[in-house]
Scaffold this motif. Structure first.
Motif, PDB file in Angstrom:
ATOM      1  N   ASP A  20      11.061 -58.509 -46.366  1.00  0.00           N
ATOM      2  CA  ASP A  20       9.632 -58.371 -46.053  1.00  0.00           C
ATOM      3  C   ASP A  20       8.756 -59.333 -46.854  1.00  0.00           C
ATOM      4  N   GLY A  21       9.393 -60.294 -47.566  1.00  0.00           N
ATOM      5  CA  GLY A  21       8.640 -61.319 -48.278  1.00  0.00           C
ATOM      6  C   GLY A  21       8.296 -60.985 -49.708  1.00  0.00           C
ATOM      7  N   HIS A  22       8.787 -59.865 -50.216  1.00  0.00           N
ATOM      8  CA  HIS A  22       8.506 -59.473 -51.597  1.00  0.00           C
ATOM      9  C   HIS A  22       9.314 -60.336 -52.557  1.00  0.00           C
ATOM     10  N   SER A  23       8.640 -60.930 -53.550  1.00  0.00           N
ATOM     11  CA  SER A  23       9.297 -61.822 -54.490  1.00  0.00           C
ATOM     12  C   SER A  23       9.927 -61.037 -55.636  1.00  0.00           C
ATOM     13  N   SER A  24      11.002 -61.610 -56.212  1.00  0.00           N
ATOM     14  CA  SER A  24      11.679 -60.955 -57.325  1.00  0.00           C
ATOM     15  C   SER A  24      10.875 -61.025 -58.617  1.00  0.00           C
ATOM     16  N   LEU A  25       9.913 -61.952 -58.699  1.00  0.00           N
ATOM     17  CA  LEU A  25       9.061 -62.090 -59.878  1.00  0.00           C
ATOM     18  C   LEU A  25       7.592 -61.978 -59.476  1.00  0.00           C
ATOM     19  N   THR A  65      19.585 -59.809 -57.977  1.00  0.00           N
ATOM     20  CA  THR A  65      18.204 -59.909 -58.412  1.00  0.00           C
ATOM     21  C   THR A  65      18.139 -59.366 -59.836  1.00  0.00           C
ATOM     22  N   VAL A  66      16.939 -59.225 -60.381  1.00  0.00           N
ATOM     23  CA  VAL A  66      16.759 -58.622 -61.711  1.00  0.00           C
ATOM     24  C   VAL A  66      15.761 -57.477 -61.586  1.00  0.00           C
ATOM     25  N   ASP A  67      16.174 -56.305 -62.022  1.00  0.00           N
ATOM     26  CA  ASP A  67      15.318 -55.127 -62.047  1.00  0.00           C
ATOM     27  C   ASP A  67      14.647 -55.050 -63.416  1.00  0.00           C
ATOM     28  N   ALA A  68      13.396 -55.465 -63.479  1.00  0.00           N
ATOM     29  CA  ALA A  68      12.653 -55.437 -64.745  1.00  0.00           C
ATOM     30  C   ALA A  68      11.315 -54.722 -64.570  1.00  0.00           C
ATOM     31  N   GLU A  69      11.311 -53.713 -63.715  1.00  0.00           N
ATOM     32  CA  GLU A  69      10.054 -53.047 -63.380  1.00  0.00           C
ATOM     33  C   GLU A  69       9.440 -52.347 -64.592  1.00  0.00           C
ATOM     34  N   HIS A  70      10.250 -51.792 -65.464  1.00  0.00           N
ATOM     35  CA  HIS A  70       9.714 -51.077 -66.628  1.00  0.00           C
ATOM     36  C   HIS A  70       8.886 -52.008 -67.510  1.00  0.00           C
ATOM     37  N   ALA A  71       9.412 -53.212 -67.765  1.00  0.00           N
ATOM     38  CA  ALA A  71       8.742 -54.132 -68.692  1.00  0.00           C
ATOM     39  C   ALA A  71       7.632 -54.932 -68.021  1.00  0.00           C
ATOM     40  N   THR A  72       7.810 -55.283 -66.766  1.00  0.00           N
ATOM     41  CA  THR A  72       6.857 -56.182 -66.101  1.00  0.00           C
ATOM     42  C   THR A  72       5.895 -55.475 -65.155  1.00  0.00           C
ATOM     43  N   GLY A  73       6.274 -54.278 -64.699  1.00  0.00           N
ATOM     44  CA  GLY A  73       5.455 -53.585 -63.716  1.00  0.00           C
ATOM     45  C   GLY A  73       5.635 -54.098 -62.303  1.00  0.00           C
ATOM     46  N   HIS A  74       6.505 -55.103 -62.128  1.00  0.00           N
ATOM     47  CA  HIS A  74       6.704 -55.699 -60.804  1.00  0.00           C
ATOM     48  C   HIS A  74       7.905 -55.048 -60.127  1.00  0.00           C
ATOM     49  N   PRO A  75       7.722 -54.451 -58.948  1.00  0.00           N
ATOM     50  CA  PRO A  75       8.844 -53.781 -58.279  1.00  0.00           C
ATOM     51  C   PRO A  75       9.961 -54.762 -57.919  1.00  0.00           C
ATOM     52  N   ARG A  76      11.176 -54.297 -58.049  1.00  0.00           N
ATOM     53  CA  ARG A  76      12.341 -55.124 -57.767  1.00  0.00           C
ATOM     54  C   ARG A  76      12.590 -55.244 -56.262  1.00  0.00           C
ATOM     55  N   ILE A  77      13.456 -56.173 -55.905  1.00  0.00           N
ATOM     56  CA  ILE A  77      14.054 -56.193 -54.576  1.00  0.00           C
ATOM     57  C   ILE A  77      15.143 -55.132 -54.564  1.00  0.00           C
ATOM     58  N   PHE A 125      22.172 -58.103 -66.044  1.00  0.00           N
ATOM     59  CA  PHE A 125      21.204 -57.704 -67.052  1.00  0.00           C
ATOM     60  C   PHE A 125      20.484 -58.950 -67.562  1.00  0.00           C
ATOM     61  N   HIS A 126      19.166 -58.834 -67.721  1.00  0.00           N
ATOM     62  CA  HIS A 126      18.390 -59.911 -68.342  1.00  0.00           C
ATOM     63  C   HIS A 126      17.613 -59.260 -69.483  1.00  0.00           C
ATOM     64  N   PRO A 127      18.234 -59.145 -70.656  1.00  0.00           N
ATOM     65  CA  PRO A 127      17.608 -58.379 -71.736  1.00  0.00           C
ATOM     66  C   PRO A 127      16.192 -58.819 -72.092  1.00  0.00           C
ATOM     67  N   SER A 128      15.935 -60.126 -72.082  1.00  0.00           N
ATOM     68  CA  SER A 128      14.595 -60.594 -72.459  1.00  0.00           C
ATOM     69  C   SER A 128      13.547 -60.121 -71.468  1.00  0.00           C
ATOM     70  N   ILE A 129      13.838 -60.235 -70.186  1.00  0.00           N
ATOM     71  CA  ILE A 129      12.863 -59.819 -69.174  1.00  0.00           C
ATOM     72  C   ILE A 129      12.803 -58.299 -69.063  1.00  0.00           C
ATOM     73  N   GLN A 130      13.951 -57.640 -69.207  1.00  0.00           N
ATOM     74  CA  GLN A 130      13.981 -56.183 -69.084  1.00  0.00           C
ATOM     75  C   GLN A 130      13.486 -55.482 -70.349  1.00  0.00           C
ATOM     76  N   GLY A 131      13.370 -56.226 -71.456  1.00  0.00           N
ATOM     77  CA  GLY A 131      12.791 -55.667 -72.670  1.00  0.00           C
ATOM     78  C   GLY A 131      13.698 -54.701 -73.406  1.00  0.00           C
ATOM     79  N   PHE A 132      14.971 -55.071 -73.576  1.00  0.00           N
ATOM     80  CA  PHE A 132      15.866 -54.220 -74.361  1.00  0.00           C
ATOM     81  C   PHE A 132      16.905 -55.094 -75.048  1.00  0.00           C
ATOM     82  N   ALA A 133      17.403 -54.634 -76.177  1.00  0.00           N
ATOM     83  CA  ALA A 133      18.505 -55.310 -76.848  1.00  0.00           C
ATOM     84  C   ALA A 133      19.809 -54.818 -76.238  1.00  0.00           C
TER      85      ALA A 133
END
Length: 291
Positions: A20-25, A65-77, A125-133
């Motif tokens: 539907d055109g939703h971007s991952s970032l 894709t990368v699920d980083a909704e908690h840290a960025t507020g942007h919904p994932r694909i 996992f993308h720890p920097s974007i997802q905000g976890f060690a």
């Protein structure tokens, strides 16, 4: 998957846009990332377009894709969308998922469902974007499920272009992507198959140390043109780590065409080239299925 028919298996490609055109970032992070990678004007291919691209080149590709909704507020694909789209192209596309460790027990249930019902082979996992060690106990229940399911955990390591030149780096902390933080994970989950993604600038030696010391830790070579690889990475790939190094491009930011052209210029043994391009990935992802 007929391994003999494949030129290579690319273990690192991104689903950047949903049906539907939703971007991952978010738009801000996406635009600044394009600045960093000098990638303005590159299209965000659909998964069907990715399949056609790799089929034309007689390659297979891992997609996530990368699920980083908690840290960025942007919904994932949606992971289900990626898995179902990959399933339409068997033998070409290999579905990975991404579950933010901050999702807790719900994330663990989702991971199980994705493997058992959607045939997902691994998790990004993308720890920097997802905000976890990576060694934060927050993620341990998720790792335990991935280990039990026999799936792969792929961790972004090293600097990231995401957030570069955004105010405060967009809140993205580089320290979480030091590969040494994955060493505890490899100790506490000894049967978990792990990929350290990218040449791990500025921690390349740490990545090599972890991969040589821990049985199931691999390194993928995505995100950099091979002509820029640190010399110690090439040396280890050609010797001690020849069975644990994997071809990855970072498509669509870096194309496999560009990557392979530069890879051909590296001084590597012929037998090592084939291992890096497909044999190591086939064993890691499919095991006896490739026999």
């Amino acid at each position: 998957m007929n391994l003999d028919d494949l030129v290579a298996i690319d273990v690192h490609t991104h689903a950047e846009v949903s049906k539907d055109g939703h971007s991952s970032l978010s738009p801000d992070l996406l635009n600044k990332s394009a600045d960093y990678f000098k990638a303005h004007g590159h299209r965000q291919p659909t998964i069907d377009e990715m399949a056609a691209y790799y089929q034309e080149r007689k390659m297979a590709a891992v997609v996530f894709t990368v699920d980083a909704e908690h840290a960025t507020g942007h919904p994932r694909i949606a992971n289900e969308e990626i898995a179902e789209s990959c399933a339409a192209h068997p033998g070409t596309l290999i579905p990975f998922a991404s579950v933010d460790p901050h999702r807790g027990k719900a994330g663990v249930r989702e991971a199980r469902r994705l493997v058992e019902q959607h045939k997902v082979k691994g998790f990004k996992f993308h720890p920097s974007i997802q905000g976890f060690a990576p060694d934060d106990r927050l993620a341990y229940p998720l790792y335990a499920a991935i280990e039990e399911l026999g799936a792969v955990a792929l961790f972004h390591t090293g600097q990231t272009g995401i957030g570069a030149n955004v105010r405060g780096g967009g809140g993205i902390r580089l320290k979480y992507s030091n590969p040494m933080l994955v060493d505890d994970v490899a100790v506490d989950f000894p049967d978990l198959r792990i990929i350290l993604a990218h040449p791990s600038f500025p921690w390349q030696d740490e990545a090599l140390a972890v991969a040589t010391h821990k049985e199931h830790v691999h390194i993928d070579l995505s995100g950099w043109s091979p002509k820029y690889f640190p010399p110690q990475l090439v040396r280890y790939a050609n010797s001690l780590l020849q069975d644990k190094v994997l071809f990855g491009s970072d498509y669509p930011v870096i194309t496999p065409d560009r990557w392979l052209a530069d890879f051909a210029k590296l001084e590597l043994k012929d037998a090592v080239r084939e291992k890096i391009l497909k044999l190591n990935a086939a064993r890691l992802l499919f095991g006896e299925e490739t026999e």
